[in-house]
Design a protein around this motif. Structure first.
Motif, PDB file in Angstrom:
ATOM      1  N   LEU A   1      21.802  16.988  31.694  1.00 49.41           N
ATOM      2  CA  LEU A   1      22.854  16.237  31.009  1.00 49.41           C
ATOM      3  C   LEU A   1      24.121  17.077  30.828  1.00 49.41           C
ATOM      4  O   LEU A   1      25.233  16.577  31.010  1.00 49.41           O
ATOM      5  CB  LEU A   1      22.351  15.738  29.647  1.00 49.41           C
TER       6      LEU A   1
ATOM      7  N   GLU B   1      25.906  17.115  34.090  1.00 51.63           N
ATOM      8  CA  GLU B   1      26.510  15.806  34.365  1.00 51.63           C
ATOM      9  C   GLU B   1      27.818  15.642  33.601  1.00 51.63           C
ATOM     10  O   GLU B   1      28.816  15.164  34.147  1.00 51.63           O
ATOM     11  CB  GLU B   1      25.544  14.675  33.982  1.00 51.63           C
ATOM     12  N   VAL B   2      27.800  16.041  32.339  1.00 50.82           N
ATOM     13  CA  VAL B   2      29.007  15.921  31.517  1.00 50.82           C
ATOM     14  C   VAL B   2      30.087  16.854  32.048  1.00 50.82           C
ATOM     15  O   VAL B   2      31.253  16.469  32.167  1.00 50.82           O
ATOM     16  CB  VAL B   2      28.702  16.208  30.032  1.00 50.82           C
TER      17      VAL B   2
ATOM     18  N   SER C   1      31.618  15.312  34.980  1.00 52.78           N
ATOM     19  CA  SER C   1      32.368  14.089  34.675  1.00 52.78           C
ATOM     20  C   SER C   1      33.760  14.398  34.134  1.00 52.78           C
ATOM     21  O   SER C   1      34.673  13.595  34.285  1.00 52.78           O
ATOM     22  CB  SER C   1      31.598  13.210  33.695  1.00 52.78           C
TER      23      SER C   1
ATOM     24  N   LEU D   1      23.348  13.883  23.307  1.00 53.28           N
ATOM     25  CA  LEU D   1      21.978  13.668  23.776  1.00 53.28           C
ATOM     26  C   LEU D   1      21.408  14.958  24.366  1.00 53.28           C
ATOM     27  O   LEU D   1      20.248  15.303  24.116  1.00 53.28           O
ATOM     28  CB  LEU D   1      21.956  12.541  24.817  1.00 53.28           C
ATOM     29  N   ALA D   2      22.227  15.695  25.098  1.00 54.25           N
ATOM     30  CA  ALA D   2      21.789  16.978  25.661  1.00 54.25           C
ATOM     31  C   ALA D   2      21.417  17.954  24.553  1.00 54.25           C
ATOM     32  O   ALA D   2      20.416  18.672  24.649  1.00 54.25           O
ATOM     33  CB  ALA D   2      22.888  17.562  26.550  1.00 54.25           C
TER      34      ALA D   2
ATOM     35  N   SER E   1      28.855  11.358  24.059  1.00 52.35           N
ATOM     36  CA  SER E   1      27.529  10.846  23.691  1.00 52.35           C
ATOM     37  C   SER E   1      26.437  11.523  24.512  1.00 52.35           C
ATOM     38  O   SER E   1      25.382  11.882  23.988  1.00 52.35           O
ATOM     39  CB  SER E   1      27.467   9.332  23.891  1.00 52.35           C
ATOM     40  N   ARG E   2      26.696  11.706  25.796  1.00 56.23           N
ATOM     41  CA  ARG E   2      25.706  12.386  26.654  1.00 56.23           C
ATOM     42  C   ARG E   2      25.560  13.855  26.256  1.00 56.23           C
ATOM     43  O   ARG E   2      24.466  14.412  26.341  1.00 56.23           O
ATOM     44  CB  ARG E   2      26.094  12.247  28.120  1.00 56.23           C
TER      45      ARG E   2
ATOM     46  N   SER F   1      31.782   8.340  26.307  1.00 54.43           N
ATOM     47  CA  SER F   1      30.496   8.351  27.009  1.00 54.43           C
ATOM     48  C   SER F   1      30.033   9.780  27.267  1.00 54.43           C
ATOM     49  O   SER F   1      28.859  10.114  27.063  1.00 54.43           O
ATOM     50  CB  SER F   1      30.629   7.585  28.327  1.00 54.43           C
ATOM     51  N   ALA F   2      30.956  10.621  27.704  1.00 52.52           N
ATOM     52  CA  ALA F   2      30.611  12.021  27.972  1.00 52.52           C
ATOM     53  C   ALA F   2      30.184  12.716  26.683  1.00 52.52           C
ATOM     54  O   ALA F   2      29.206  13.477  26.673  1.00 52.52           O
ATOM     55  CB  ALA F   2      31.795  12.736  28.606  1.00 52.52           C
TER      56      ALA F   2
END
Length: 167
Positions: free
Chosen positions: A27, A30-31, A34, A11-12, A7-8, A4-5
């Motif tokens: 993003l 956030e990663v 996380s 996306l970033a 993938s984010r 998930s991280a």
């Protein structure tokens, strides 16, 4: 979780590529949060955040993040990661006009790359050396470096050439 991280983080990178710097930075942070204390994936976070700073012409902050990623890659014995981080550091130093520091980073990268079979990595180092030579007005040297990168791209198949072109 890591998937998930990751993938984010991709996306970033896409957001940064299309110019949405605010969402991209959000993003990235956030990663980073996380992952907590885990080093797995953190090198990629610092590489992307360094790119974020570099594209904003904040070269000192970019170099700091690239250096942090390099330290993580050293701790985990990620040789390819180290080479890529050193190339990023060289690029930022070149953009800052610090030619000797850029050359030192490239020399260190070549020391690692010389024992490595990844020709794509070597092609990218030649390209960075060519850019450095161009900035210094050393056109013959730049041509030589770019030709070396081109030779690697054309000595193999289209897949390798595509990998070189997209890094």
């Amino acid at each position: 979780d890591y998937a998930s991280a990751r993938s984010r983080l991709l996306l970033a990178a896409a957001m940064l590529g299309r110019g949405d710097r605010k969402r991209s930075r959000q993003l990235i942070e956030e990663v980073r949060e996380s992952f907590g204390g885990s080093t797995a994936g953190m090198s990629d976070v610092f590489a992307l955040r360094g790119q974020w700073f570099e594209e904003g012409n904040e070269f000192s902050l970019a170099a700091r993040d690239y250096r942090t990623g390099l330290d993580i890659d050293r701790e985990s014995d990620d040789e390819i990661g180290q080479i890529q981080a050193l190339q990023r550091i060289a690029r930022v130093r070149r953009k800052q006009g610090n030619i000797s520091s850029a050359e030192e980073s490239l020399d260190e990268a070549w020391n690692l790359a010389s024992g490595n079979d990844d020709d794509v990595i070597k092609a990218h180092l030649y390209v960075e050396e060519g850019e450095l030579a161009l900035d210094g007005g050393e056109y013959e040297r730049a041509i030589d470096k770019f030709n070396r990168a081109l030779k690697i791209a054309t000595d193999d198949d289209d897949e390798r050439a595509a990998a070189i072109a997209t890094r």
